[in-house]
Structures are given as C-alpha cells and as structure tokens.
Design an enzyme around this catalytic site. Structure first.
Site, PDB file in Angstrom:
ATOM      1  N   GLU A  59       0.888  -1.208   0.000  1.00  0.00           N
ATOM      2  CA  GLU A  59       0.021  -0.088  -0.136  1.00  0.00           C
ATOM      3  C   GLU A  59       0.781   1.040  -0.116  1.00  0.00           C
ATOM      4  O   GLU A  59       0.472   2.321  -0.683  1.00  0.00           O
ATOM      5  CB  GLU A  59      -0.817  -0.051   1.176  1.00  0.00           C
ATOM      6  N   HIS A  62       1.854   2.097  -3.678  1.00  0.00           N
ATOM      7  CA  HIS A  62       0.769   2.813  -4.251  1.00  0.00           C
ATOM      8  C   HIS A  62       0.925   4.200  -3.597  1.00  0.00           C
ATOM      9  O   HIS A  62       0.790   5.164  -4.616  1.00  0.00           O
ATOM     10  CB  HIS A  62      -0.418   2.169  -4.088  1.00  0.00           C
TER      11      HIS A  62
END
Length: 269
Positions: A59, A62
């Site tokens: 995450e 990203h």
C-alpha cells in the site's frame, strides 16, 4: 513550501508498523535458533507478521508513487506512515488477506489506498501507480527466495527454511493475482488508462466484484485452480524453491492441525 503531503509527521513511520516488524524479527529469530518451544506457533507469528509487513509496503508503494505523480493529499491521509490502521479499508487490506493465508495459503491482494486520480496527469503515471503495489510483492518474493537461489541455506534449520519458502509462495500468489487484468485488481488498473472511455464506463460497475469472481473461480473450478498453482509452482521452482518445502512451510504454519509426517521428520533431523 510545506504542504500536508510533505510535513515530517506525515512521513514518520508508525509505531504500529514498527511493532509488527519487531514481532517478525523476534519470531524469525526464534524459528532460526530453535529457541521457541513450539516451532509451529513461532512460524505462524513470523509468517503472519511478515505478510502484514508486505501488505503495508504494498500500500505504501501505491501511495508513494501517487504522491510523486501529483496527488499531494496522500501524506495527510496517513498512507506514508506504513500504519495499516490508516488504510481506507483495513478489512480488505489486512484482515481478509491474513484470513485467506490461514485458510488456504493464498496471498490475497489488498487495495485500500484512496488516490485522487483527477490530480494526476498522464496515462503512464496512472499505470505506474497501479503497478507499484504488486511490484513490491515481486521484490519481496525475490528477497525471500534469494537465500535459495544463492545456495545460502546450508546448515539453516529446516523450520526456518520451510517458513521462508511458504512466505515466498504467498508473495508469488499475491503478485500473480494482483497483475491479473481483472476489474478491481491492480492489473486492470495498469491497463485502464489506455482503454477508451466507453469501455471504462462499461467495466466500472463490475470492479467491486472482480476479486470475488477470481476467488470463486479458483475455488469452484478445479482446472483453473490447478492451472494457477501450476504457474505458482513453476515460478517458485525458477526461484530455487522446492514446492514441497513451501508445502511443509504451510503445514508448519497451521500448527493447530496434525502435521505431515514427512515434514515432521525433516524438521526433527
């Protein structure tokens, strides 16, 4: 100029993440040294903590890529702290992936970083943001398998070897699933900017169900499941990891079940 995305507090690593990383380190050491009285429990804690660390890094990749691509709101949302509790859907990104690991040994893709895509210009940037997460799983898999293909595991306790092999399997399954060009997965996010507006509008309603459809096919259709794991086996083999070692790692991970006699004998040697 200081913005919400560039404040040092927005980039400070969360104590929650550091705590999870500490559990990974301590339990990994316990498996390595044989210090743990219950090696299965130690492997469970080590692999689970390492898996959550990889989800946080997924995450973060990203978010960090989105930040450098133009979304300056990322920092204020807490995504750069590696804190799993800051993700918009902690259930999808952390809880469900861990449950799937426990139940079936499959690396469930996450995907809970909310990115304000309208702030980002350029199709390549959008594709790279989507690819950054699964590329982190690829990198994690390379790191996990490096001791195997470098031949650096001579004399290493079999329990640790098996745990590392199982962790590599999880990273490979996560990378493959994430890169599938299915709506709702990162693979579709990579190609979506290159599709026509009409196609994107037609596909958009199916995005929330893409991951569920993939897992339904893996569970219900034996041929698809077999083909998927054949690919995983081939990738692991190419990285120097024997499939049986990964299977023994999963067997050891599920410490609450009866252990495979072959794996038990290998650990006891």
């Amino acid at each position: 100029m200081t913005t919400a995305a560039t404040r040092s507090s927005d980039r400070r690593i969360s104590p929650v993440f550091l705590g999870i990383a500490a559990i990974m380190a301590v339990t990994g050491w316990a498996v390595w040294t044989g210090f743990a009285p219950n090696p299965g429990l130690a492997v469970f804690l080590f692999v689970t903590a390492a898996w959550v660390v990889s989800l946080c890094l997924h995450e973060y990749a990203h978010a960090r890529t989105a930040l450098h691509s133009g979304d300056l709101t990322i920092g204020a949302k807490g995504y750069l702290t590696l804190n799993p509790l800051k993700y918009t859907h902690a259930l999808l990104s952390i809880v469900l992936p861990v449950i799937f690991v426990i139940m079936g040994g499959i690396g469930l893709p996450g995907g809970a970083v909310f990115i304000e895509r309208h702030r980002i210009q350029g199709r390549w940037k959008h594709s790279l943001i989507s690819a950054a997460g699964p590329l982190t799983n690829v990198l994690f898999a390379v790191v996990c398998t490096a001791p195997f293909w470098l031949g650096a595991l001579d004399g290493v306790p079999m329990a640790f070897r098996f745990a590392l092999a199982f962790l590599a399997l999880l990273q490979v399954t996560a990378a493959i699933l994430n890169f599938l060009p299915v709506p709702g997965l990162d693979g579709y996010g990579v190609i979506e900017p290159w599709l026509s507006y009409k196609i994107r509008r037609q596909v958009e309603p199916f995005a929330p169900f893409g991951l569920l459809a993939v897992f339904a096919l893996l569970i219900v259709v034996p041929g698809i499941s077999q083909g998927f794991f054949d690919v995983v086996r081939a990738v692991l083999g190419g990285l120097g990891v024997d499939w049986n070692e990964a299977a023994c790692g999963q067997d050891l991970y599920r410490f609450w079940t009866d252990r495979n006699p072959v794996c038990e004998a290998a650990i006891s040697r």
